[in-house]
Design a protein around this motif. Structure first.
Motif, PDB file in Angstrom:
ATOM      1  N   PHE A  61       4.574   5.734 -10.065  1.00 35.92           N
ATOM      2  CA  PHE A  61       3.674   5.867  -8.865  1.00 35.92           C
ATOM      3  C   PHE A  61       2.777   4.486  -8.880  1.00 35.92           C
ATOM      4  N   TRP A  65       3.277   2.246  -5.584  1.00 37.69           N
ATOM      5  CA  TRP A  65       1.879   1.747  -4.678  1.00 37.69           C
ATOM      6  C   TRP A  65       1.887   0.601  -4.619  1.00 37.69           C
ATOM      7  N   TRP A  68       4.682  -0.970  -2.361  1.00 35.87           N
ATOM      8  CA  TRP A  68       4.757  -0.566  -1.184  1.00 35.87           C
ATOM      9  C   TRP A  68       3.495  -1.329  -0.323  1.00 35.87           C
ATOM     10  N   ASN A  69       2.588  -1.417  -0.953  1.00 33.63           N
ATOM     11  CA  ASN A  69       1.265  -1.895  -0.207  1.00 33.63           C
ATOM     12  C   ASN A  69       1.405  -3.550  -0.188  1.00 33.63           C
ATOM     13  N   ASP A  81      -3.333   0.693   1.150  1.00 34.11           N
ATOM     14  CA  ASP A  81      -4.176   0.024   0.228  1.00 34.11           C
ATOM     15  C   ASP A  81      -3.984  -1.448   0.105  1.00 34.11           C
ATOM     16  N   PHE A  85      -6.397  -3.244  -4.206  1.00 34.67           N
ATOM     17  CA  PHE A  85      -6.065  -1.841  -4.407  1.00 34.67           C
ATOM     18  C   PHE A  85      -7.153  -0.998  -4.808  1.00 34.67           C
ATOM     19  N   LEU A  88      -6.051   2.776  -5.192  1.00 36.57           N
ATOM     20  CA  LEU A  88      -5.100   2.750  -6.557  1.00 36.57           C
ATOM     21  C   LEU A  88      -6.106   2.967  -7.683  1.00 36.57           C
TER      22      LEU A  88
END
Length: 178
Positions: A61, A65, A68-69, A81, A85, A88
């Protein structure tokens, strides 16, 4: 009481061993009966949170995350985010709080159970010491009374025939370990 198998890989167990296993099983069942529903839920959650699968999901995850960001703007996606982050960090902090709390709750119960077991071990050890001392004293009496055996003093047997003075031993341990 749960049924138990009185055999192992070497054959049937002696009745005294089976009886002791039954006593231990009953003791464990009584301890489990005292656990509240909330405690059981927390412990199941704690076991799940401490599993390798949960760790793998968390790492996946977090990596997903971040990827992706970081990559979303490059491919025309929405960045949820931005670095560093913030969201996160919040999720990870909340996750750490939940994990540490559930683990502490479970450890507290395990600690109480371990303390109770240690007290039981101590009581059994003291009782065993008294029984062993009595056996040695009885054997020494038999040896002294038997006309076929020489009656020679045995200081070690006389000393071992006396049960340990638990308060004195404890005091000596406390003085030596300060």
């Amino acid at each position: 009481m749960a049924a138990h198998d009185d055999t192992d890989s070497c054959g049937p167990l002696p009745p005294s061993v089976s009886e002791n296993i039954g006593t231990i099983a009953e003791y464990c069942e009584r301890n489990e009966e005292q656990v509240t529903a909330a405690q059981k839920i927390v412990e199941k959650v704690s076991l799940f949170l401490g599993s390798p699968g949960y760790f793998a999901v968390n790492v996946s995850f977090i990596v997903g995350w971040i990827v992706w960001n970081v990559a979303a703007p490059e491919f025309g996606g929405n960045q949820i985010d931005e670095p560093p982050f913030f969201w996160l960090q919040g999720f990870v902090s909340l996750n750490a709080f939940i994990i540490s709390t559930t683990v502490l709750i479970r450890q507290n119960r395990m600690s109480k159970l371990a303390e109770r077991n240690a007290h039981l071990d101590l009581q059994i050890s003291l009782l065993s010491d008294e029984k062993t001392s009595k056996i040695i004293a009885m054997l020494e009496d038999l040896r002294r009374d038997d006309p076929n055996l020489p009656d020679k003093p045995d200081r070690e047997a006389d000393e071992l025939a006396q049960p340990a003075d638990a308060p004195s031993v404890l005091g000596a341990i406390e003085r030596k370990t300060k």
